[in-house]
Design a protein around this motif. Sequence first.
Motif, PDB file in Angstrom:
ATOM      1  N   VAL A  87      71.303 120.972 123.253  1.00 60.36           N
ATOM      2  CA  VAL A  87      71.835 122.224 122.699  1.00 60.36           C
ATOM      3  C   VAL A  87      71.149 122.550 121.375  1.00 60.36           C
ATOM      4  CG1 VAL A  87      73.912 123.243 121.683  1.00 60.36           C
ATOM      5  CG2 VAL A  87      74.026 122.128 123.906  1.00 60.36           C
ATOM      6  N   LEU A  88      70.938 121.546 120.543  1.00 57.22           N
ATOM      7  CA  LEU A  88      70.260 121.767 119.269  1.00 57.22           C
ATOM      8  C   LEU A  88      68.814 122.229 119.489  1.00 57.22           C
ATOM      9  CD1 LEU A  88      70.651 121.622 116.227  1.00 57.22           C
ATOM     10  CD2 LEU A  88      69.865 119.268 116.314  1.00 57.22           C
ATOM     11  N   ALA A  89      68.119 121.610 120.445  1.00 59.15           N
ATOM     12  CA  ALA A  89      66.746 122.021 120.746  1.00 59.15           C
ATOM     13  C   ALA A  89      66.708 123.447 121.285  1.00 59.15           C
ATOM     14  CB  ALA A  89      66.119 121.059 121.757  1.00 59.15           C
ATOM     15  N   LEU A  90      67.682 123.805 122.099  1.00 61.94           N
ATOM     16  CA  LEU A  90      67.741 125.168 122.628  1.00 61.94           C
ATOM     17  C   LEU A  90      67.973 126.186 121.509  1.00 61.94           C
ATOM     18  CD1 LEU A  90      67.677 126.751 125.296  1.00 61.94           C
ATOM     19  CD2 LEU A  90      70.150 126.546 125.338  1.00 61.94           C
ATOM     20  N   ALA A  91      68.842 125.853 120.558  1.00 60.40           N
ATOM     21  CA  ALA A  91      69.098 126.755 119.431  1.00 60.40           C
ATOM     22  C   ALA A  91      67.844 126.929 118.573  1.00 60.40           C
ATOM     23  CB  ALA A  91      70.250 126.223 118.592  1.00 60.40           C
ATOM     24  N   VAL A  92      67.131 125.831 118.322  1.00 58.12           N
ATOM     25  CA  VAL A  92      65.907 125.910 117.520  1.00 58.12           C
ATOM     26  C   VAL A  92      64.835 126.701 118.272  1.00 58.12           C
ATOM     27  CG1 VAL A  92      64.051 124.542 116.501  1.00 58.12           C
ATOM     28  CG2 VAL A  92      66.404 123.839 116.203  1.00 58.12           C
ATOM     29  N   ALA A  93      64.743 126.523 119.584  1.00 55.34           N
ATOM     30  CA  ALA A  93      63.765 127.280 120.373  1.00 55.34           C
ATOM     31  C   ALA A  93      64.090 128.774 120.354  1.00 55.34           C
ATOM     32  CB  ALA A  93      63.731 126.754 121.804  1.00 55.34           C
ATOM     33  N   LEU A  94      65.372 129.113 120.383  1.00 54.17           N
ATOM     34  CA  LEU A  94      65.762 130.520 120.301  1.00 54.17           C
ATOM     35  C   LEU A  94      65.368 131.114 118.950  1.00 54.17           C
ATOM     36  CD1 LEU A  94      67.275 132.911 121.599  1.00 54.17           C
ATOM     37  CD2 LEU A  94      69.327 132.031 120.501  1.00 54.17           C
ATOM     38  N   ALA A 107      56.436 130.325 110.419  1.00 55.62           N
ATOM     39  CA  ALA A 107      57.817 129.848 110.559  1.00 55.62           C
ATOM     40  C   ALA A 107      58.147 129.621 112.033  1.00 55.62           C
ATOM     41  CB  ALA A 107      58.785 130.855 109.939  1.00 55.62           C
ATOM     42  N   GLY A 108      57.728 130.546 112.902  1.00 53.98           N
ATOM     43  CA  GLY A 108      57.981 130.387 114.339  1.00 53.98           C
ATOM     44  C   GLY A 108      57.250 129.186 114.917  1.00 53.98           C
ATOM     45  N   GLY A 109      56.020 128.964 114.464  1.00 52.09           N
ATOM     46  CA  GLY A 109      55.256 127.801 114.941  1.00 52.09           C
ATOM     47  C   GLY A 109      55.894 126.490 114.518  1.00 52.09           C
ATOM     48  N   MET A 110      56.402 126.457 113.289  1.00 52.29           N
ATOM     49  CA  MET A 110      57.088 125.241 112.836  1.00 52.29           C
ATOM     50  C   MET A 110      58.347 124.999 113.662  1.00 52.29           C
ATOM     51  SD  MET A 110      56.860 125.437 108.724  1.00 52.29           S
ATOM     52  CE  MET A 110      55.337 125.761 107.872  1.00 52.29           C
ATOM     53  N   GLN A 111      59.047 126.066 114.020  1.00 55.89           N
ATOM     54  CA  GLN A 111      60.259 125.917 114.825  1.00 55.89           C
ATOM     55  C   GLN A 111      59.933 125.453 116.243  1.00 55.89           C
ATOM     56  OE1 GLN A 111      63.532 126.259 113.528  1.00 55.89           O
ATOM     57  NE2 GLN A 111      62.096 125.988 111.841  1.00 55.89           N
ATOM     58  N   VAL A 112      58.812 125.888 116.773  1.00 63.70           N
ATOM     59  CA  VAL A 112      58.390 125.410 118.095  1.00 63.70           C
ATOM     60  C   VAL A 112      58.151 123.904 118.050  1.00 63.70           C
ATOM     61  CG1 VAL A 112      56.490 125.482 119.766  1.00 63.70           C
ATOM     62  CG2 VAL A 112      57.464 127.606 118.902  1.00 63.70           C
TER      63      VAL A 112
END
Length: 161
Positions: A87-94, A107-112
Amino acid sequence: MTHPERRLPGRSAERGGAAGRPPAPGGCADPLLGLFLVVAEVTVCVPLFLGLGLRAWARSSGTAHAKGSPPPADPGTDWVPLAVLGVLALAVALVAVLLLRGRWLWAGGMQVIVALVLCAAALASAGGGEAREEPSNPAPTWNSPPCRSGGNSDECARSGG
């Protein structure tokens, strides 16, 4: 004669980038936002990982069951870490998708990257566990002599001959 106010196909307008889209964030705001989000996620994940680690330790040491009741013989796989990390990985991917769509590329690349690390941790928590122990008294693999008492095979197995 060409009109200078008309935009040619394939060329961006000189003022403000593409039509209807805000310009990409400039300066150091993009990497700083990415760094801020990673630090915020680390502060959320450290207590979470400690809690999941203590839960696994209590499960393996046998202190996770109620007092007075025997521990389970085979507790099986603990699916809670997989669900929490998933769930945490899904939230970060969103969040990564939203940042990338907003043209916050750093910022998006770091979140990926953070989402991929969390997915790897989730898969490791599901696949990693205690190694299954071999039974302490395995069945013999050689051919035993036939039973001569005239009984069935259960009788011969109890008598040892």
